[in-house]
Write a protein that holds these residues in place. Structure first.
Motif, short mmCIF file in Angstrom:
data_model
loop_
_atom_site.label_atom_id
_atom_site.label_comp_id
_atom_site.label_asym_id
_atom_site.label_seq_id
_atom_site.Cartn_x
_atom_site.Cartn_y
_atom_site.Cartn_z
N THR B 444 0.85 -1.20 0.00
CA THR B 444 0.00 0.00 0.00
C THR B 444 0.87 1.24 0.00
N SER B 458 -3.76 3.85 0.77
CA SER B 458 -4.54 2.77 0.18
C SER B 458 -4.63 1.65 1.21
N ALA B 467 -3.73 0.71 -5.68
CA ALA B 467 -2.53 0.58 -4.87
C ALA B 467 -1.29 1.08 -5.60
N GLY B 472 -3.99 6.54 -2.28
CA GLY B 472 -5.12 6.06 -1.50
C GLY B 472 -6.11 7.17 -1.18
#
Lengths: 310, 564
Positions: B444, B458, B467, B472
């Motif tokens: 992430t 993320s 990702a 995110g």
């Protein structure tokens, strides 16, 4: 024994009726103080005749102190439960009416208030003196708080009346100090009330017979910690201080200086929400809480027992 | 006034107050002395003899002193006001039914703790919009979090579980709590008090965590100092932060941090060999545990003072309290799917917010924190192999370097379930590659700043394109928007300036009003200074930086878009 009243009222019978009235309404003890002794001991301006010129009898009564539960409360809450004394005042107020209605004798409920011109610690009348002379309390080492050998710590109220009543004598014996207090004193030089006073305002000596020799009470220290009658003015003062903080020309200092103290006192005098006693000396006093009839639960156990049987 | 009259009407002068005040007070009932029991006995001679000892009325005092009664009343009231302390019932209120008076335990109000001017100045920097506070509290984002409470919780619930793992050394939660308590007492004895700022420059070693938690326990404020900083930067930061002490290494590779701090501070605690003039970390830690009665901090207390630029004439110091800082970790731990059984390794230094974020997540969840003193590809690989972390806090540069040196061996890193990358723009290819190498690990990205903390990230389970190509979406309690130069939100997919607000956002720069004014929009959003696009789902892609003079920055300084 007192002389019969001009109206033909029997003083003994009248006193009996007064005792019955008060007892029925919650008084634990009632006595009549010597008017002559009150007049002789109280300072000018604070004598019964200064308040009620035609007074013939000084009646003192006591109601039970704290509930058993109250003694288990934190000090803060205990302090705020001080208005228990209102019960005594209410009873005395009713008693004054009772005497007038039953006997036609002018009577007054003695104002328990402080003298608004005399500062925070000057009462109009000494209820303590009335009760002591009436034989329903004796001065303790705990700052002269009155104690009763059976009922322990009580709240007192007084009635002045033109009715002539038989006079009671002061107590024969002073229950303070209790034997356990004498033992502690002989061990550490202090009684429980002296040891546990949060302000350390109590001091004294017990003689070889186990009786009070010297009682020293620093009322100023006690008052500023636990009987801070200026508590409400202080709250007001803090509010004022916040409002005028930073104001030039003295600001808060000028408003809150010593000269203005009476102003703040008067502002709060009618509030009825003064911070009262701290009770720590009484909480540790074996007479106050553990005299035979001091505990309201123990005191009323026979009534409950009778009810159970019935 | 007395009797309704003022002193001019009564004829009371300052000279009279001075002359009679003492005697009036003595004669009054303020101090009572009784010998025997004369009233009860009606012993008239004794009653008269002791009358003065029991206190005289104003009228009686007036007779004795040749004053009027009202003059006595005025003098007595003035004298009592002068002598009496007010507010003394505070002591009474501290008593409980089972707490009896102990003079040795009573500290007078005027002698009790008082925040220093510098501490009050820092506390004054925490200005929050009341509506926002209501919102944060109402949603449970701001609670009663403090690191002291978190540590105490783990000490009780999982005392023997590992809290810190450093090489062959494992520190359990119980031991960590004990070492923190001892070091806190050492710091207290060294004069560290509530609200004071303490500089902390240590690598990711157990002593960092111990010092960090101990400073917090005392209610003091940590100001981390980046490890590369030397005398000049240290001096600037110490002066600006008003730090009163520092905890640092006695000796680094080719210089002495302790000596550098000693050039600007009297109280320096050095970890390592003895340094003249400095206190020894080990000796402080040998102190008895801190008394539990020492007040612990509360969530609204200042807690961190972090510098995003410590070397300029106008440093940008970012203050955080426990509310802003710890809410981020508490709310984010479930988002990262982290719990007490995890083992978190941070390749980022704790002196930076990203490293602290890892530490806070561990302190909230009770996860073990694996310590890597200093990043190098072989050291990171060794730490992963030895510690078997389940979560890794890392920067793209760390991964790129490790890959380049052949340390990204699939088997050795197979313990990982989560990798969080942050710290600089992350090439999608790098995320893709790492994800391919570690199929059981969610790779992430995270975006944040010292000011915003972990604002975007993320989540495990996100689609690969999310990702790989975005930082995110907002963390719980925080909001992000992309706006034009007029602070108007641009349509989804269009580029604009990234702006953040929420429960983890700092209140404004400490002692730098101009920077604060430039940093916030009129409606309270923080200008991140990065260009970004937001898709319809709220995922944000960082597209560049406002490299030129920031259009909102009155100082005209370059935008800081340095990620945490």
């Amino acid at each position: 024994m007192a002389q019969a009243n001009p109206s033909g009222i029997d003083p003994v019978a009248a006193k009996q009726a007064i005792v019955e009235y008060a007892t029925k309404r919650g008084a634990l003890a009632l006595g009549v103080a010597s008017l002559e002794a009150c007049e002789r001991i109280a300072p000018p301006g604070h004598r019964p005749t200064d308040l009620f010129p035609r007074v013939r009898s000084v009646i003192a009564l006591g109601v039970g102190g704290q509930t058993r539960g109250a003694w288990q409360m934190p000090a803060k809450a205990m302090a705020y439960s001080g208005s228990t004394e209102v019960r005594a005042y209410k009873l005395a107020y009713g008693l004054a009416f009772f005497i007038e209605q039953r006997f036609g004798a002018p009577s007054i409920y003695v104002p328990p208030d402080l003298d608004p011109e005399g500062g925070p610690r000057v009462p109009l009348q000494s209820l303590k003196l009335h009760a002591e002379l009436a034989g329903i309390g004796a001065r303790s080492l705990a700052g002269d708080i009155l104690l009763h050998p059976e009922f322990g710590f009580m709240y007192y109220a007084s009635v002045f009346t033109e009715l002539e009543l038989p006079v009671d004598a002061p107590m024969q014996e002073n229950p303070c100090p209790a034997p356990s207090c004498v033992n502690l004193y002989r061990s550490i030089g202090r009684t429980p009330c002296m040891k546990f006073c949060p302000a350390q305002c109590l001091n004294g000596e017990v003689d070889e017979r186990g009786q009070q020799k010297v009682m020293r009470y620093d009322m100023a220290t006690c008052a500023e910690l636990t009987q801070e009658y200026e508590a409400v003015p202080k709250i007001l003062a803090e509010a004022v201080r916040d409002e005028v903080r930073g104001v030039e020309d003295g600001g808060a200092a000028r408003l809150l200086d010593a000269d203005s103290k009476m102003l703040w006192y008067k502002v709060s005098a009618g509030s009825g929400a003064w911070f009262a006693q701290c009770f720590e000396c009484m909480r540790v006093c074996p007479i106050a809480t553990r005299a035979p009839l001091a505990d309201p639960i123990l005191r009323t156990e026979p009534l409950r027992a009778a009810k159970r049987k019935g | 006034m007395a009797g309704g009259m003022d002193r001019a009407q009564l004829g009371v002068t300052e000279a009279m107050l001075a002359a009679y005040g003492e005697e009036v007070f003595r004669m009054s009932h303020n101090v009572q002395l009784r010998e025997g029991d004369p009233v009860r006995r009606l012993d008239w001679a004794e009653i008269e003899r002791q009358r003065e000892g029991m206190g005289l009325s104003d009228a009686q005092i007036a007779d004795r002193l040749g004053l009027t009664r009202k003059q006595v009343m005025f003098i007595r009231n003035s004298e009592e006001s002068k002598r009496f302390r007010t507010g003394q019932q505070a002591y009474l209120l501290e008593l409980g039914g089972s707490h009896r008076f102990r003079p040795e335990r009573t500290v007078r109000l005027e002698a009790r703790f008082r925040y220093s001017a510098a501490a009050l100045e820092l506390r004054a920097a925490f200005r929050f919009d009341p509506a926002q506070v209501k919102h944060f509290v109402g949603n449970g984002w701001w609670r009663d979090d403090t690191l002291t409470k978190w540590l105490a919780r783990h000490e009780v619930t999982r005392p023997e579980a590992p809290a810190l793992v450093h090489g062959a050394t494992t520190v359990t939660w119980k031991l960590l709590a004990e070492r923190v308590a001892r070091f806190a007492e050492g710091l207290r004895r060294a004069g560290i008090a509530r609200g004071e700022v303490v500089s902390l420059q240590l690598p990711n070693v157990p002593e960092f965590v111990i010092a960090y938690l101990a400073i917090c326990r005392l209610g003091a404020v940590v100001s981390t100092v980046h490890m590369p900083y030397r005398e000049a930067e240290i001096g600037t930061q110490v002066r600006h932060s008003r730090a009163v002490a520092a905890v640092c290494l006695a000796q680094a590779k080719n210089w002495s941090p302790a000596a550098a701090f000693l050039s600007c501070l009297k109280t320096v605690v050095a970890l390592g060999p003895a340094v003249p003039g400095a206190l020894s970390f080990a000796e402080l830690e040998a102190s008895p545990p801190l008394d539990r009665a020492v007040p612990a901090p509360v969530a609204a207390d200042p807690f961190l003072l972090l510098y995003t630029s410590g070397t300029t004439a106008a440093p940008k110091a970012v203050p955080h309290n426990y509310h802003t800082m710890l809410s981020n970790a508490r709310l984010s731990a479930p988002e990262h799917r982290l719990g007490p059984e995890d083992r978190i390794l941070s390749a980022a230094p704790y002196a930076h917010l990203f490293g602290l974020y890892a530490l806070h997540i561990a302190l909230w969840t009770g996860a073990a924190q694996l310590l890597l003193a200093e990043f190098t590809p072989p050291d990171l690989a060794a730490a992963v192999a030895a510690g078997a972390p389940t979560a890794l806090w890392t920067a793209p540069a760390h991964i790129a370097a490790s890959r380049a040196m052949g340390f990204l061996d699939r088997n050795a890193w197979s313990s990982l379930r989560l990798a969080i990358m942050s710290g600089s723009a992350c090439p999608p290819e790098l995320v893709r590659d790492l994800a391919a190498r570690l199929p059981a690990c969610a790779v992430t990205q995270l975006w944040g700043m010292t000011e915003t903390q972990a604002a975007l990230y993320s989540r495990p389970g996100d689609a690969p394109e999310v990702a790989e190509q975005s930082a995110g979406r907002s963390s719980p309690g925080n909001e992000a928007r992309v706006a034009d130069l007029n602070d108007q939100i641009v349509p989804a997919g269009e580029e604009g300036e990234l702006q953040i607000r929420g429960s983890a956002l700092f209140p404004g720069f400490y002692d730098n009003a101009e920077a604060t004014q430039a940093a916030f929009t009129a409606d309270g959003w923080y200008r991140a200074g990065d260009l970004a696009r937001m898709d319809a789902a709220g995922n944000v892609s960082i597209t560049g930086r406002l490299k030129d003079a920031h259009p909102h920055d009155h100082q005209g300084t370059a935008s800081r878009s340095v990620m945490i």
